[in-house]
Scaffold this motif. Sequence first.
Motif, PDB file in Angstrom:
ATOM      1  N   MET A 110       1.225  -0.840   0.371  1.00  0.00           N
ATOM      2  CA  MET A 110       0.100   0.114  -0.247  1.00  0.00           C
ATOM      3  C   MET A 110       0.572   1.689   0.102  1.00  0.00           C
ATOM      4  SD  MET A 110      -2.506  -1.255   2.792  1.00  0.00           S
ATOM      5  CE  MET A 110      -3.829   0.461   2.564  1.00  0.00           C
ATOM      6  N   VAL A 111       1.906   1.143   0.539  1.00  0.00           N
ATOM      7  CA  VAL A 111       3.162   2.588   0.870  1.00  0.00           C
ATOM      8  C   VAL A 111       3.707   2.887  -0.866  1.00  0.00           C
ATOM      9  CG1 VAL A 111       4.950   3.045   1.529  1.00  0.00           C
ATOM     10  CG2 VAL A 111       3.319   2.289   3.332  1.00  0.00           C
ATOM     11  N   GLU A 112       4.047   2.052  -1.085  1.00  0.00           N
ATOM     12  CA  GLU A 112       4.667   1.568  -2.417  1.00  0.00           C
ATOM     13  C   GLU A 112       3.819   2.013  -3.406  1.00  0.00           C
ATOM     14  OE1 GLU A 112       7.284   1.701  -5.539  1.00  0.00           O
ATOM     15  OE2 GLU A 112       7.404   2.040  -3.792  1.00  0.00           O
ATOM     16  N   ALA A 113       2.049   1.598  -3.852  1.00  0.00           N
ATOM     17  CA  ALA A 113       1.451   2.036  -4.227  1.00  0.00           C
ATOM     18  C   ALA A 113       0.926   3.779  -4.349  1.00  0.00           C
ATOM     19  CB  ALA A 113       0.000   1.388  -4.489  1.00  0.00           C
ATOM     20  N   LEU A 114       1.336   4.171  -2.718  1.00  0.00           N
ATOM     21  CA  LEU A 114       0.988   5.691  -2.683  1.00  0.00           C
ATOM     22  C   LEU A 114       2.125   6.374  -2.970  1.00  0.00           C
ATOM     23  CD1 LEU A 114      -1.482   5.258   0.362  1.00  0.00           C
ATOM     24  CD2 LEU A 114      -1.942   5.545  -1.630  1.00  0.00           C
ATOM     25  N   ARG A 115       3.194   5.848  -3.046  1.00  0.00           N
ATOM     26  CA  ARG A 115       4.452   6.405  -3.321  1.00  0.00           C
ATOM     27  C   ARG A 115       4.066   7.002  -4.565  1.00  0.00           C
ATOM     28  NH1 ARG A 115       9.407   6.614  -5.400  1.00  0.00           N
ATOM     29  NH2 ARG A 115       8.248   4.330  -6.700  1.00  0.00           N
ATOM     30  N   ILE A 116       4.065   6.468  -5.250  1.00  0.00           N
ATOM     31  CA  ILE A 116       3.567   5.479  -6.384  1.00  0.00           C
ATOM     32  C   ILE A 116       2.886   7.705  -7.349  1.00  0.00           C
ATOM     33  CG2 ILE A 116       3.575   4.693  -9.218  1.00  0.00           C
ATOM     34  CD1 ILE A 116       4.473   2.371  -7.788  1.00  0.00           C
ATOM     35  N   ILE A 117       1.603   7.350  -6.696  1.00  0.00           N
ATOM     36  CA  ILE A 117       0.693   8.171  -6.722  1.00  0.00           C
ATOM     37  C   ILE A 117       1.116   9.335  -6.262  1.00  0.00           C
ATOM     38  CG2 ILE A 117      -1.420   8.719  -5.574  1.00  0.00           C
ATOM     39  CD1 ILE A 117      -2.359   5.755  -6.287  1.00  0.00           C
ATOM     40  N   ARG A 118       1.966   9.627  -5.303  1.00  0.00           N
ATOM     41  CA  ARG A 118       2.127  11.227  -4.530  1.00  0.00           C
ATOM     42  C   ARG A 118       3.560  11.626  -4.851  1.00  0.00           C
ATOM     43  NH1 ARG A 118      -1.879  13.043  -2.626  1.00  0.00           N
ATOM     44  NH2 ARG A 118      -3.365  12.593   0.158  1.00  0.00           N
ATOM     45  N   HIS A 119       4.295  10.884  -5.827  1.00  0.00           N
ATOM     46  CA  HIS A 119       5.237  11.673  -6.236  1.00  0.00           C
ATOM     47  C   HIS A 119       5.978  11.103  -8.166  1.00  0.00           C
ATOM     48  CE1 HIS A 119       6.550  11.769  -2.149  1.00  0.00           C
ATOM     49  NE2 HIS A 119       6.797  11.023  -1.184  1.00  0.00           N
ATOM     50  N   GLU A 120       5.400  10.153  -7.849  1.00  0.00           N
ATOM     51  CA  GLU A 120       5.644   9.616  -9.727  1.00  0.00           C
ATOM     52  C   GLU A 120       4.018  10.150 -10.716  1.00  0.00           C
ATOM     53  OE1 GLU A 120       6.961   6.158 -11.469  1.00  0.00           O
ATOM     54  OE2 GLU A 120       7.905   5.900  -9.300  1.00  0.00           O
ATOM     55  N   LEU A 121       3.206  10.251 -10.054  1.00  0.00           N
ATOM     56  CA  LEU A 121       1.930  10.701 -10.628  1.00  0.00           C
ATOM     57  C   LEU A 121       1.903  12.332 -10.193  1.00  0.00           C
ATOM     58  CD1 LEU A 121      -0.566   7.786 -10.881  1.00  0.00           C
ATOM     59  CD2 LEU A 121       1.171   8.027 -12.394  1.00  0.00           C
ATOM     60  N   MET A 122       2.515  13.250  -9.699  1.00  0.00           N
ATOM     61  CA  MET A 122       2.775  13.990  -8.026  1.00  0.00           C
ATOM     62  C   MET A 122       1.065  14.672  -8.136  1.00  0.00           C
ATOM     63  SD  MET A 122       5.967  14.648  -8.064  1.00  0.00           S
ATOM     64  CE  MET A 122       5.480  17.103  -7.876  1.00  0.00           C
ATOM     65  N   PHE A 123      -0.119  13.612  -7.834  1.00  0.00           N
ATOM     66  CA  PHE A 123      -1.424  13.888  -7.238  1.00  0.00           C
ATOM     67  C   PHE A 123      -0.777  14.384  -5.998  1.00  0.00           C
ATOM     68  CE2 PHE A 123      -5.346  12.079  -5.202  1.00  0.00           C
ATOM     69  CZ  PHE A 123      -5.630  12.939  -5.593  1.00  0.00           C
ATOM     70  N   LYS A 124      -2.045  16.000  -5.531  1.00  0.00           N
ATOM     71  CA  LYS A 124      -1.998  15.861  -4.327  1.00  0.00           C
ATOM     72  C   LYS A 124      -2.681  16.665  -4.179  1.00  0.00           C
ATOM     73  CE  LYS A 124       1.880  17.722  -5.241  1.00  0.00           C
ATOM     74  NZ  LYS A 124       3.906  16.889  -4.876  1.00  0.00           N
ATOM     75  N   GLY A 125      -4.410  15.664  -4.417  1.00  0.00           N
ATOM     76  CA  GLY A 125      -5.729  15.456  -3.410  1.00  0.00           C
ATOM     77  C   GLY A 125      -5.930  14.551  -2.966  1.00  0.00           C
ATOM     78  N   TYR A 126      -6.422  14.308  -2.489  1.00  0.00           N
ATOM     79  CA  TYR A 126      -7.431  13.280  -1.352  1.00  0.00           C
ATOM     80  C   TYR A 126      -6.445  12.083  -1.222  1.00  0.00           C
ATOM     81  CZ  TYR A 126     -10.477  12.289   2.530  1.00  0.00           C
ATOM     82  OH  TYR A 126     -11.082  11.067   3.764  1.00  0.00           O
ATOM     83  N   VAL A 127      -6.301  11.853  -0.658  1.00  0.00           N
ATOM     84  CA  VAL A 127      -6.220  10.311  -0.222  1.00  0.00           C
ATOM     85  C   VAL A 127      -6.153   9.799   1.473  1.00  0.00           C
ATOM     86  CG1 VAL A 127      -4.541   8.565  -0.171  1.00  0.00           C
ATOM     87  CG2 VAL A 127      -4.355   9.859  -1.523  1.00  0.00           C
TER      88      VAL A 127
END
Length: 392
Positions: A110-127
């Motif tokens: 789960m952490v790895e998926a969120l790391r990709i979403i935050r730092h590679e996809l640069m998603f700043k929204g609600y998680v």
Amino acid sequence: MDRMEKLKILGESARFDASCAPFRERHSAGPVPGVWIAGPCRLLKVLMSNRCMYDCAYCVNRASAPVARASFEPRELAQVFGDMLRANLAEGLFLSSAVEVSPDRTMERMVEALRIIRHELMFKGYVHAKVIPGASSGLIRQLCSLATRVSVNLEVPRDDMLKLLAPQKEARAILGPMGEVASMGEELALRGALKGGHTTQIILGARDETDREVLSVSYALYRRFNLRRVYYSAYVPVNEDPRLPSSPPDRLRELRAYQGDFLIRLYGFTPRDMLGDQDFLERDLDPKTGWALRNYHLFPLDANRASLEELMKVPGIGPKGATAMVRARTKQNLRWEDLPRLGIRSWLPRFFLSFHGRGGIPPLDRPEAIRRLIIESRASSGRLFPGETEMA
């Protein structure tokens, strides 16, 4: 198995995890599985995996359940979410998971998926992410640093219920992470993470728990762990098990629990205030109206002199309405006719307020008559009661 097949399985598997109160959550009308409208936001609600090592009686994903199984790889899940963002199908993410292999292994993915979403996809929204009980402190901190909100689900309010329905789980493995999240919450919020705080979920009706037990546990959790919310879910029969009821979900009890929760969080009530000597909240009246009728010697309140705290305890008046009344009366004395323009449209306050020394609907000295009138009005209108909302 392709991504859409996995999304269909894992989106359906996530639907019993509460992302917000049920009256603010509904399934999207679109064709894509897993997308829910939760308050103002369209969330992709999905599990990392529904392959569970636990066999909790109440869970649709229990190890012995005959359901289709699937798991996302971290990058695969991130890509699915990224595709949905670009297609404007989702605006946020609710990520949970069954416990696959071990709590730490599940949280790492789960952490790895969120790391990709935050730092590679640069998603700043609600998680919103679910903490897996039993995971290590380091992984809990990493998850919290990537999420807007996290939840640690209590599920049942008593240790004996947990041992009976989820024998592989321990209460300390749930309460421990709550304490860890609470201790790091302020620090993470200053860094821009975990702005939404942390929550939990309690199932109603899976066994013989009382409303007193449920609300007392919630009251203690708010005070001990500074929880943002407790979510309540009426038990939905998803498995055949002699330990569980087969009756349909009790949605009225669920609503009353939320109303009691609002009174704890926003109005300063205690479980004893709402319940008196009873173990269950009244079904015919919301908890605030029930309290007001049991304590009718405190009423009527002078609408032009009562404090903000007193006005907030008047049935049919919420925090916004009480604040509007206090502000408006600095300019002129309030009349009954002024309340609708202040956003108070329920007629319930009429039984509990006086204006210029005059009461509202008589007989003010007979709370049993008021109770009867409210209940009869509810029965004739088909509504819970006139002007009832979750907040007032």
